[in-house]
Write a protein that holds these residues in place. Sequence first.
Motif, short mmCIF file in Angstrom:
data_model
loop_
_atom_site.label_atom_id
_atom_site.label_comp_id
_atom_site.label_asym_id
_atom_site.label_seq_id
_atom_site.Cartn_x
_atom_site.Cartn_y
_atom_site.Cartn_z
N ASN A 224 0.30 -1.11 -0.24
CA ASN A 224 -0.27 0.32 0.31
C ASN A 224 0.94 1.70 -0.08
O ASN A 224 1.56 1.39 1.17
CB ASN A 224 -0.99 0.02 1.15
CG ASN A 224 -2.00 -1.14 1.45
OD1 ASN A 224 -1.98 -2.16 0.36
ND2 ASN A 224 -3.16 -1.59 2.04
N LYS A 225 0.30 2.47 -1.22
CA LYS A 225 0.76 3.47 -0.42
C LYS A 225 2.27 3.59 -1.24
O LYS A 225 3.71 3.95 -0.17
CB LYS A 225 0.38 3.93 0.25
CG LYS A 225 -0.39 4.53 0.08
CD LYS A 225 -0.57 5.72 2.56
CE LYS A 225 -2.23 5.54 1.94
NZ LYS A 225 -3.76 4.70 1.89
N PRO A 226 2.49 3.00 -2.26
CA PRO A 226 4.21 3.08 -2.86
C PRO A 226 4.58 4.62 -2.86
O PRO A 226 3.68 5.29 -3.63
CB PRO A 226 4.07 2.82 -4.26
CG PRO A 226 2.61 2.83 -4.93
CD PRO A 226 2.03 2.54 -3.87
N GLU A 227 6.10 5.29 -2.79
CA GLU A 227 5.83 6.45 -2.56
C GLU A 227 7.51 6.73 -4.16
O GLU A 227 6.77 6.54 -5.28
CB GLU A 227 6.48 7.20 -1.47
CG GLU A 227 5.02 7.25 -0.51
CD GLU A 227 5.19 8.31 -0.86
OE1 GLU A 227 4.26 9.70 -2.69
OE2 GLU A 227 3.32 8.51 -0.01
N ASP A 228 8.67 7.13 -3.33
CA ASP A 228 9.35 7.19 -4.72
C ASP A 228 10.04 5.90 -5.02
O ASP A 228 9.61 4.48 -4.90
CB ASP A 228 10.25 7.67 -3.59
CG ASP A 228 11.30 8.66 -4.08
OD1 ASP A 228 11.26 8.76 -5.55
OD2 ASP A 228 12.82 9.39 -3.70
N LEU A 229 10.85 5.96 -6.37
CA LEU A 229 10.83 5.19 -7.22
C LEU A 229 12.18 5.38 -7.25
O LEU A 229 12.84 6.51 -7.60
CB LEU A 229 10.38 5.10 -8.31
CG LEU A 229 8.52 4.61 -8.33
CD1 LEU A 229 8.13 4.25 -10.24
CD2 LEU A 229 9.31 3.10 -7.57
N PHE A 230 13.60 4.47 -7.40
CA PHE A 230 14.53 4.25 -7.98
C PHE A 230 15.24 3.36 -8.97
O PHE A 230 14.76 2.28 -8.41
CB PHE A 230 15.46 4.39 -6.71
CG PHE A 230 17.33 4.51 -6.87
CD1 PHE A 230 17.59 5.20 -7.33
CD2 PHE A 230 18.24 3.50 -7.54
CE1 PHE A 230 19.03 6.36 -7.19
CE2 PHE A 230 19.58 3.91 -7.54
CZ PHE A 230 19.87 5.49 -7.83
N ALA A 231 15.85 3.68 -10.17
CA ALA A 231 16.30 2.66 -10.97
C ALA A 231 17.74 1.77 -10.84
O ALA A 231 18.46 3.26 -11.11
CB ALA A 231 15.79 2.92 -12.31
N HIS A 232 18.07 0.62 -11.04
CA HIS A 232 18.91 1.04 -10.81
C HIS A 232 20.02 -1.37 -11.12
O HIS A 232 18.69 -1.60 -11.45
CB HIS A 232 19.73 0.36 -8.96
CG HIS A 232 21.50 -0.58 -9.21
ND1 HIS A 232 22.49 0.69 -9.37
CD2 HIS A 232 21.91 -1.61 -9.18
CE1 HIS A 232 23.33 -0.36 -9.30
NE2 HIS A 232 23.29 -1.70 -9.15
#
Length: 349
Positions: free
Chosen positions: A165-173
């Motif tokens: 529930n409630k995903p916020e920030d994302l980071f690609a690696h």
Amino acid sequence: MNLKQFLWASALISISFACSDSGDEKPLGKYESGILIMNEGNFGTNDGEVYHLNPNTQELLPNIFEAENARPFAGLLEDMVLEADRLYLVANTGKVEIVNPGDFKSSGAVVADLDQPRSLAVNGSKLFISDYGPYDDNYGTPDSYIAVVNGLDGGVVSKKIEVSNKPEDLFAHGNYIIVAGSEENKIEIIDATQEAVVTTLDLEASPRQFYAEDGVLWVYAVAADEVIFYTVNLSSLTLGTSYTVPVANATSRIAFDGDDEMYVLTSSGWPDYNDAVVSIDIEGNAATVTELMTGSGFYGIGFDDERDQIYVSNSNGFQGNGTVTVLSESGSVIKTFEAGRGPSGFLVY
């Protein structure tokens, strides 16, 4: 990179010319240097917009999306993500607008099959968009997801990946998308090719923002009376060291200075709204916490690395336009100026 990965203060571009694919130099565009101010907008009127500030001349240009595209943005701005020579304007009212960062001309959009987008990351030729999903009858978000779009200039949602529930920030690696699952205290790792969650890391606090430095991913997480900075080893995608700092009522708003200092907004919430700007310095295993400024209505924060200045926005209760106060690193007020409705973030070129 995005506003949240750099925690409302992106890396400063200090050169005055950009290189084209041919190797020739070309002048930067009208908006490719300076500071972008993200004005969230007012719920119901959906009047989110972007201002541009030239900190050298102090020229402030309002409503640059509407000025360059002859139409209002018409949404509530949640995030600004600078990736692959494109600037993604994420609206939690169900769309993503894509503009050229130099002239702010629209180059595409995602306008269907989204509910409450929060942030975005690029992996290869795909867009990954964190989304709360629709509210249920109790205003919960049990159907949160990461939307996948094939194409950097937008288009249709090809898949929705179920997450906590409630995903916020994302980071690609590499071939992965790392998700901050704020409500269930999880970090979920998505294989970008399989378009599926392959690993989950459980935390003791609510992860809100990512910041990458020297091969280490910092995770800013919030609890009731403290904040925790986790590290993720990007080579193994495992949790490393954690640092617990006694800061009560921390919000999701944070800025890194690109070195060893973090600036956090705190708020007691309704009805008092006793807010503060707090500086956190982690050295070894010790953390120093310093209160720089107190007030009410603090809504966003950013850091200008070139000038060593902190930008703090105030929503002014959404009664008209908000304001921005510029502070020195010691908390002294340098200047204050008016911004748009609900200023909530900064992107510093």
